[in-house]
Every structure is written in C-alpha cells, then in structure tokens.
Design a protein around this motif. Structure first.
Motif, short mmCIF file in Angstrom:
data_model
loop_
_atom_site.label_atom_id
_atom_site.label_comp_id
_atom_site.label_asym_id
_atom_site.label_seq_id
_atom_site.Cartn_x
_atom_site.Cartn_y
_atom_site.Cartn_z
N ASP A 250 -32.76 -31.98 49.87
CA ASP A 250 -34.09 -32.41 50.27
C ASP A 250 -34.75 -31.41 51.22
O ASP A 250 -35.94 -31.10 51.09
CB ASP A 250 -34.05 -33.81 50.91
N LEU A 251 -33.97 -30.84 52.15
CA LEU A 251 -34.50 -29.84 53.06
C LEU A 251 -34.89 -28.57 52.32
O LEU A 251 -35.91 -27.93 52.63
CB LEU A 251 -33.48 -29.51 54.16
N ILE A 252 -34.06 -28.18 51.37
CA ILE A 252 -34.34 -26.97 50.60
C ILE A 252 -35.66 -27.11 49.85
O ILE A 252 -36.53 -26.23 49.90
CB ILE A 252 -33.18 -26.68 49.62
N LEU A 266 -28.39 -19.76 46.67
CA LEU A 266 -27.70 -21.05 46.59
C LEU A 266 -26.28 -20.86 46.07
O LEU A 266 -25.88 -19.76 45.66
CB LEU A 266 -28.44 -21.99 45.63
N VAL A 267 -25.52 -21.95 46.07
CA VAL A 267 -24.25 -22.01 45.35
C VAL A 267 -24.42 -23.02 44.22
O VAL A 267 -25.18 -24.00 44.35
CB VAL A 267 -23.08 -22.42 46.27
N PRO A 268 -23.75 -22.81 43.07
CA PRO A 268 -23.95 -23.70 41.91
C PRO A 268 -23.67 -25.17 42.20
O PRO A 268 -24.27 -26.05 41.58
CB PRO A 268 -22.96 -23.14 40.88
N ALA A 269 -22.77 -25.44 43.15
CA ALA A 269 -22.44 -26.83 43.45
C ALA A 269 -23.66 -27.61 43.94
O ALA A 269 -23.70 -28.84 43.85
CB ALA A 269 -21.33 -26.89 44.50
N LEU A 270 -24.68 -26.91 44.45
CA LEU A 270 -25.90 -27.56 44.93
C LEU A 270 -26.92 -27.80 43.83
O LEU A 270 -27.83 -28.61 43.99
CB LEU A 270 -26.57 -26.70 46.00
N MET A 271 -26.79 -27.06 42.72
CA MET A 271 -27.88 -27.01 41.75
C MET A 271 -28.23 -28.37 41.16
O MET A 271 -29.39 -28.75 41.07
CB MET A 271 -27.53 -26.03 40.64
N ALA A 272 -27.21 -29.11 40.74
CA ALA A 272 -27.46 -30.40 40.10
C ALA A 272 -28.16 -31.35 41.07
O ALA A 272 -29.09 -32.08 40.68
CB ALA A 272 -26.16 -31.01 39.61
N SER A 273 -27.76 -31.34 42.34
CA SER A 273 -28.38 -32.23 43.33
C SER A 273 -29.82 -31.83 43.60
O SER A 273 -30.69 -32.71 43.80
CB SER A 273 -27.58 -32.19 44.64
N ILE A 274 -30.11 -30.55 43.60
CA ILE A 274 -31.48 -30.08 43.83
C ILE A 274 -32.37 -30.50 42.66
O ILE A 274 -33.51 -30.94 42.85
CB ILE A 274 -31.50 -28.56 44.02
N VAL A 275 -31.85 -30.36 41.44
CA VAL A 275 -32.62 -30.76 40.26
C VAL A 275 -32.91 -32.27 40.31
O VAL A 275 -34.05 -32.71 40.08
CB VAL A 275 -31.87 -30.38 38.97
N GLU A 276 -31.90 -33.07 40.62
CA GLU A 276 -32.09 -34.52 40.71
C GLU A 276 -33.10 -34.88 41.79
O GLU A 276 -33.95 -35.76 41.61
CB GLU A 276 -30.75 -35.21 40.99
N GLN A 277 -33.03 -34.18 42.94
CA GLN A 277 -33.96 -34.43 44.04
C GLN A 277 -35.39 -34.10 43.62
O GLN A 277 -36.33 -34.85 43.91
CB GLN A 277 -33.56 -33.59 45.25
N GLN A 278 -35.56 -32.98 42.92
CA GLN A 278 -36.90 -32.58 42.50
C GLN A 278 -37.46 -33.54 41.44
O GLN A 278 -38.67 -33.81 41.43
CB GLN A 278 -36.89 -31.15 41.97
N LEU A 279 -36.61 -34.06 40.58
CA LEU A 279 -37.07 -35.03 39.60
C LEU A 279 -37.58 -36.31 40.28
O LEU A 279 -38.48 -36.99 39.76
CB LEU A 279 -35.94 -35.36 38.62
#
Length: 545
Positions: A250-252, A266-279
C-alpha cells in the motif's frame, strides 16, 4: 545538464553529488516522509555532518556505521563520511543486537548513527568497554524502542563547523563496507571501491533508463546493495530518489501515485501483493515506467497480470554484494516475449527462468567445481565473473578473500548455472544448496521452477533432508496463492512427476504460511534446515510423504 560524472571516466561518488549541486542546485535529490532536500541543500548538509564527524575524531580510513531504516539522514551520513575519506558501514537493522554488536566491533567503527526506533539498537554498545561514539536520530513516531543513549543528531550537526574542502581519495579506496547476509556463515565485510561503484552506475543508468527527470522509489533497505545502489544511481544521474522505510504494497503504490514515481526496485515476493492492492485501490500510477527486480524469477502467470495491471516495463537483474550488484539483465523485450509464450515443454529452455545476458563490462564463465576449467554451453558449473565491479576483498579476511578471488581477476560467485545457446544465463542453485541423492545431483531451483508453475503455488523452497537409503532427498515448502483453493498435495506431487525425473521429485511437501527471507528477498534455507518438527498453528501446515 550532461551526466558529467558518468561520462568522463571513473570518478568518486562525492564528485557526483558536487556535480549536481553545481549544475542542478534546485533539483530535488531526496524525498522522505514530508522532508526533501535539493542537490544544493544535500551538498551543504553533507559538509555540515562531516564537520560533526570530524569533531568526534573521524578521519580518513575510519569506519562510520549507520543503523537506520531508509531516511534522509542515512544519505547525509553516507556522503559526509566520503568528505572525510572515511568508509560508511550501513548496518542491517533486522539483525539481533548481538549480531550487530559483532559487526560494529569487526568494522572497528569510530562512530555509530542510530535510529532509536530500531529494537536491535538497544544495547548495541557495551557500556563496560570503550566503544564508538553514538549519535541518535530523531524518532519519527515518538516510540523509541531502544534504551541506547547518545547525542541528538540535529544538535550534533547544528553545533558543528562545516568542512570546507574534502579528503583526497583514490578510486580504489572503499566507498562502502557492506556485510554479507550470513546465509552461509558469519557476516563478512565486503569492500566496494569508488571504481567498483562507478563501473556499475555508468552502465546501469542506461540499462535502467534513468534520466535526470526520473523519480526512483527505494523501498529496499540501504544495507543491501540493491537498495544502496538504487539510491546512488539516482544521485549519479541527477534524478530524485524517494525513500520508504518499509516495503509495504500500500505504501509503495501510494508513493508511486503521490510522487510521480517512474522507477521502482522490488523483489518478486512483493509483486502479487502489489497487483492485488492496485486492483482494489485503482491509484493513478501512470508515471511508472520501469520495475527492476531480483533475487528470483517471476512466474509467468504473475508476470502477465503485473504487465496488465501495472503497465510498466520489467527488468530482472542478477548480482551479489561482492560484484557490486547487477551482473546480468533480462530486459523488457524479453519479459513481454516470455509473457506471450505458452509454458515450454519439458526440456525446453524457458526465457523467463533465465536471468538474462551479461551487462556491458561483465565477463561470465561457467567453471567445473573440481578444477575450475571452463565448461561448454549447456553444462552446469559454478558461475565466475570478471569485471571492474568485483570487490577488493573482505575486510580483514585474507583467507576467505583468497577462496573467492581467483587469478586473472575472476570472482567465484558460489552460484551454479549454465549458458543457453542464446547466451542467456540460467541459474541452478547455490553450490552449497545442491542436493546429492543416490549419486545424482539435484538442483533445488529446477524443482522450485516446476512447482511455481502450479496455479495454487505462490512461493516455494526446496531443501535436502537426510535419507538413510539415498543420503539426501528433496523436501518442498510451499506458500499457497491466497485466493486459490487448498490443493491436494498428492496432486502437486503428480504435477511434479509429469514434469521432472522421479528422483528429482520431492518425497515430502509441506504447506507453510511464509518462507524465511532476508532483506534482499533471498530465501534463508538454513532456517528451513533447522526445522525438525514444524511449529505452526493448527491448519496452517500439512505434509505428504
């Protein structure tokens, strides 16, 4: 303004800051929370902080440590140390107090700048022994967790007489001392020189398309070469870096939207969470152009979704502290090509599983473990690198330095890999992670790659566990996709058997809520090896043999 520091040949990092202060004085250099500094202000603050250090007896060659999450003062302290010819030591705030104390003593730090909100700062210096001077940064929350005592940073700086000039420096002088994560042993101080850093940044700014008008977001900690390098490439190019203290999705996203961020690491482990947050949030992130990531590949399905939702170019970088960060690059074109391809058939190379081709100025070689002879394309061996980026060595560790720095300027990386026919490097695993089962070599990364293709699997780690019959057998730890239905683990084993030789398939699969990682996103497999019986809440762990 021309990027004079980057284009006129190797130079020291303080000159990069001074160039920007002269040619782009009013351009924002650093932003953090509600505070920002222009290049002129950063250069002025740097001299003021250097004066405070000098008053405490810091001189050329001394070590100045900083224990803090990403914040403006960390950048000030870094460049101030360079003014005096001292060496910055950026400490890992995630370590325990005893570990940090050992590093401070190993570095023989004359001064430590401490964020009192870092819990491990408590007891950092033993009061019964002579130790470094301590300076405390201001709390940002009013919640000081540490009882460490020291002088107030702002008062300390405000009372100092600025340093007018600067210490003379040699390109081979250390510009930072970073300690390895200790995933394979006790942390070692990696000595990186001005020449090392210039060699990285002079090419990286073009590879990553960093321009003077770029805005770089740095959520990775500066004690990691990825985070520090991201800050320094911004300064080297005269761009703006926005600092985050933690890598929360969320901060990103809010920072990208609020600051018009063009580049993020970033690191890949964050990617899925960032995508879900943006959706969920649907923030305006149209300024975003480049996402640089490392530590591990990104699954194809995850990449496809990220390309659609984040609408940015992806760059994978493979590197290590000892090579001053990035050695290879898998660029945007390769990512879009790979995202549009179906899953490759068994035995076919998967471009997305590679870490790209060597960057300019980087020589890579695949060598046999037993005698160091060079191996042909397609054969697995240890990755060696030769470049002006390669470290000078480990701080006061001559034997450990000699074990990795080879004649001819080569560095042994400790990573196993091979070259594909197209010149891409494919990593198999760390030398120490290779599993030998019944005389067969099993590379956990190969098994992990297959398991990541299962739609229910978000993260995976494979280690070797003792076997009376085979010596070792692979065991897999899985983190499942949050939205996925809990799969039958026997079906996952069948999924593996359809894609791997039977001896490579894990005998045991365990589902866990998270995998242990260090700050750079690398799996801490030594933590998994310590597990004998899982200690997880009921319903969060299951296994199949």
């Amino acid at each position: 303004m021309p990027a004079t520091w980057l284009t006129r040949g190797p130079g020291d990092l303080l000159t990069a800051l001074d160039d920007n202060a002269e040619h782009r004085p009013d351009h924002l250099a650093v932003q953090w929370r509600g505070r920002s500094l222009t290049y002129a202000q950063l250069a002025t603050r740097t001299r003021q902080v250097a004066g405070a250090m000098a008053a405490d007896g810091v001189a050329a060659g001394h070590r100045v440590a900083v224990l803090a999450r990403n914040r403006v003062e960390l950048v000030e302290v870094y460049f101030a140390a360079l003014v005096l010819g001292a060496v910055p030591v950026v400490l890992n705030w995630r370590l325990a107090t005893a570990e940090l104390r050992a590093i401070v003593e190993d570095a023989e730090a004359r001064l430590v700048v401490v964020d009192p909100q870092v819990p491990s700062a408590d007891g950092l210096v033993d009061p019964t022994r002579d130790g470094p001077a301590i300076v405390l940064l201001a709390s940002t929350t009013g919640n000081e967790m540490a009882s460490t005592r020291g002088r107030d940073y702002d008062t300390w700086v405000g009372e100092a007489v600025p340093v007018a000039g600067r210490s003379s420096s040699d390109l081979d002088d250390a510009c930072v001392q970073l300690y390895t994560s200790g995933t394979t042993g006790r942390p070692k101080g990696v000595l990186l020189s001005h020449r090392n850093m210039w060699s990285l940044l002079s090419g990286a700014h073009e590879d990553w398309r960093v321009m003077p008008g770029s805005v770089l977001l740095c959520p990775l900690p500066a004690f990691h070469i990825g985070g520090l390098g991201w800050i320094l490439v911004s300064v080297a190019r005269g761009a703006t870096v926005v600092l985050l203290e933690e890598a929360r999705p969320d901060l990103i996203l809010r920072s990208i939207s609020a600051h018009g961020v063009t580049h993020v690491i970033l690191v890949p482990a964050l990617m899925a969470s960032i995508v879900e947050q943006q959706l969920r949030d649907r923030l305006d992130i149209r300024a975003l152009e480049i996402i640089v990531y490392g530590a591990s590949p990104i699954p194809r399905t995850q990449l496809r979704e990220a390309l659609e939702v984040l609408d940015a170019d992806f760059i994978q970088a493979y590197g290590m502290t000892e090579s001053c960060s990035s050695m290879t690059q898998l660029g945007p074109e390769a990512h879009r090509e790979a995202a549009g391809q179906p899953e490759p058939a068994e035995g076919e190379p998967d471009l997305l599983r590679s870490c790209g081709r060597p960057r300019r100025g980087i020589e890579l070689s695949i060598r046999a473990l037993h005698d160091g002879t060079e191996l042909p394309v397609g054969e697995v061996g240890e990755v060696w690198v030769r470049s002006a980026q390669v470290m000078a060595g480990y701080w006061r560790r001559p034997e450990e330095t000699a074990a990795v720095l080879m004649p001819g300027g080569w560095l042994r990386t400790g990573d196993m890999g091979y070259f594909g026919p197209d010149g891409h490097l494919y990593l198999c695993d760390r030398v120490k992670d290779m599993i030998i089962s019944g005389g067969e070599n099993i590379f956990p990364a190969e098994v992990e790659s297959v398991l990541l293709d299962h739609p229910a699997v978000a993260e995976v780690a494979v280690i070797g566990v003792p076997s009376q019959r085979w010596g070792e057998r692979p065991k897999a730890y899985l983190v499942l996709v949050p939205s996925a239905a809990t799969p039958d683990l026997k079906d996952i084993r069948a999924f593996c058997r359809a894609r791997l030789a039977s001896f490579k398939c894990p005998d045991e699969i365990e589902v866990v809520p998270t995998l242990p990682r260090n700050a750079s996103g690398k799996l801490l497999k030594k933590e998994l090896r310590r597990l004998v019986t899982p200690n997880l809440p009921t319903g969060q762990s299951s296994s199949v043999r």
